[in-house]
Design an enzyme around this catalytic site. Structure first.
Site, PDB file in Angstrom:
ATOM      1  N   HIS A   1       0.812  -1.218   0.000  1.00 31.74           N
ATOM      2  CA  HIS A   1       0.000   0.000   0.000  1.00 31.74           C
ATOM      3  C   HIS A   1       0.849   1.273   0.000  1.00 31.74           C
ATOM      4  O   HIS A   1       0.323   2.348  -0.293  1.00 31.74           O
ATOM      5  CB  HIS A   1      -0.931   0.010   1.213  1.00 31.74           C
ATOM      6  CG  HIS A   1      -2.038  -0.991   1.126  1.00 31.74           C
ATOM      7  ND1 HIS A   1      -3.322  -0.663   0.775  1.00 31.74           N
ATOM      8  CD2 HIS A   1      -2.042  -2.336   1.337  1.00 31.74           C
ATOM      9  CE1 HIS A   1      -4.075  -1.752   0.775  1.00 31.74           C
ATOM     10  NE2 HIS A   1      -3.332  -2.779   1.120  1.00 31.74           N
TER      11      HIS A   1
ATOM     12  N   ASP B   1       3.891   9.469  -1.488  1.00 32.15           N
ATOM     13  CA  ASP B   1       2.714   8.742  -1.030  1.00 32.15           C
ATOM     14  C   ASP B   1       2.455   7.578  -1.976  1.00 32.15           C
ATOM     15  O   ASP B   1       2.615   7.722  -3.204  1.00 32.15           O
ATOM     16  CB  ASP B   1       1.485   9.661  -1.001  1.00 32.15           C
ATOM     17  CG  ASP B   1       0.625   9.468   0.228  1.00 32.15           C
ATOM     18  OD1 ASP B   1       0.710   8.392   0.848  1.00 32.15           O
ATOM     19  OD2 ASP B   1      -0.123  10.395   0.582  1.00 32.15           O
TER      20      ASP B   1
END
Length: 460
Positions: A157, A365
């Site tokens: 993730h 991110d």
């Protein structure tokens, strides 16, 4: 139908919408197969024995929830030490913040071995196993060593850094070799896949059999990008709820004479919060028409406050906010509203909808779902503008946002000004394209695409 077994560091009851879109999406697949969700219970046993923990099994509808307790030593080495003290900063390109204590990796291995031991007795031969995130990279290797032959997939993730940065992790070769115990590895972005391909080509080396296929250590691994999305309709529905509507009304009433810029994230050094505040200060300096008009609401939810790097970040943010408000504020206007606490998920859509501009400007991110939630929450007739860091995984999909380099304060301020002045027709066009994209590749598409790719892997 094979049963789906999901494994993650923490689990959630998929029946509870407060758990978020990921839990709901995984819950649908788990319910359909009578599946199981396995992970840490969240409980730390102060006098527990390292490598041992009680197993708890309960049912949530058709889904089994299986959790294991951690001893204090295991929690501090596996979770705080190696996962969040080494892998998190390195994978977010912050070698300077990594704590390369060699003792942490032993705890990381020990907990993954314990999880495999507890899980093995719960598995069925035809289960499909889906492991999530950096806490559990070696789990499949531990299960394979115990004789488990089920199909196993892994999804990261967070970002995967470039090879030379990854090579700074002690025993990085063991860590990356562990990935070859999986049949399929999923990443958030094509950039992450490229970093993985370069790593296995230079550090392993592996035979590259095709664009997404690699062979090393006697195993063939498939690696692809599966960018995660949100449940768009669920989030829009949340925006129609009472709490969201109340939030929207309150914001519109309180800031009727202001243009709102909004940032929502955890307090984390990867999110680029000091750089964002400096860019907002530059906006006020360079474009004085925003004085008395533009207000930045920055929500930074508490995160790992016992860690020195986070405490220092909080202090820096509070100092910056105080300086901006002191230098530019008036009796009836404060340029920055800094809120260091969580906002309930049911209220978020109303907050997003009240904002003229969303600032989603992380330094790095994996994906960033705030960007997608902001788009889903907008009024199509009068939408706000998304300012998005090019270093967020979401930037690969959301090209109709205004992309920025958050390290470039001047250009970011210029882009904020452009967003504040953007004509309605352009805002509508960009929003329409962005909404179409997040609908096409929503969280259900992500789940179905990954599981279909895992099912398509040939039998060993």
């Amino acid at each position: 139908m094979s049963r789906l077994v999901v494994i993650s560091n923490r689990i959630a009851d998929p029946r509870k919408t407060a758990s978020g879109g990921l839990a709901v999406a995984l819950g649908q697949a788990l319910e359909a197969s009578g599946g199981m969700w396995f992970g840490w219970s969240g409980k730390v046993v102060e006098d527990g024995t390292p490598g041992e923990g009680d197993l708890h099994v309960q049912t949530a509808g058709k889904v089994q929830l299986a959790t294991v307790d951690l001893s204090r030593e295991d929690h501090d080495s596996y979770y705080l030490g190696y996962s969040n003290g080494v892998l998190w900063p390195v994978f977010h390109y912050r070698l300077d913040l990594a704590d390369f204590d060699s003792g942490y990796i032993a705890g990381y291995r020990r907990v993954n071995q314990m999880f495999a031991n507890k899980l093995k007795g719960l598995l069925r031969p035809d289960d499909i196993i889906w492991v999530h995130d950096y806490h559990l990279i070696p789990l499949a290797a531990e299960l394979r060593a115990m004789g488990c032959q089920q199909r196993m997939g892994f999804f990261l993730h967070i970002p995967l850094p470039p090879p030379l940065m990854l090579a700074a992790v002690p025993e990085h070769d063991w860590l990356m070799r562990s990935l070859f115990a999986y049949d399929l590895v999923g990443f958030q972005s094509e950039a992450d896949v490229s970093h993985f391909a370069r790593y296995v080509n230079t550090e392993t080396p592996a035979d590259i059999l095709g664009e997404h296929e690699f062979r090393a250590f006697g195993k063939t691994l498939r690696a692809r990008a599966f960018p995660i999305g949100i449940d768009v309709d669920e989030f829009i529905g949340l925006g129609e709820g009472r709490e969201s509507q109340e939030m929207f009304g309150q914001m519109r009433e309180e800031y009727s004479r202001r243009r709102l810029l909004l940032g929502v994230e955890r307090l984390d050094y990867s999110k680029g919060l000091p750089q964002r505040l400096k860019a907002f200060r530059q906006l006020l300096q360079a474009y004085p028409e925003n004085l008395g008009s533009a207000t930045l609401i920055q929500i930074a939810a508490p995160s790992r406050e016992s860690v020195d790097a986070y405490a220092a970040l909080r202090q820096e943010l509070e100092s910056l906010c105080g300086a901006i408000n002191g230098n530019y504020g008036e009796l009836d206007w404060m340029p920055v509203r800094y809120i260091h606490r969580n906002v309930a998920r049911k209220r978020l859509p109303g907050l997003y909808r009240a904002a003229a501009v969303a600032l989603v400007t992380p330094l790095r991110d994996g994906m960033n779902l705030v960007a997608k939630e902001f788009i889903a929450a907008q009024d199509p007739d009068d939408p706000g503008v998304l300012v998005l860091s090019r270093f967020a995984g979401a930037a690969e999909q959301m090209k109709d946002a205004l992309l920025v380099n958050p390290y470039d304060t001047t250009r970011t301020a210029e882009t904020m000004q452009r967003a504040l002045q953007m004509p309605r027709e352009e805002r509508q066009r960009r929003h329409q394209a962005l909404l179409k994209g997040i609908r096409e590749q929503d969280v259900h598409w992500w789940r179905e695409s990954f599981l279909a790719a895992l099912a398509a892997v040939p039998e060993a």
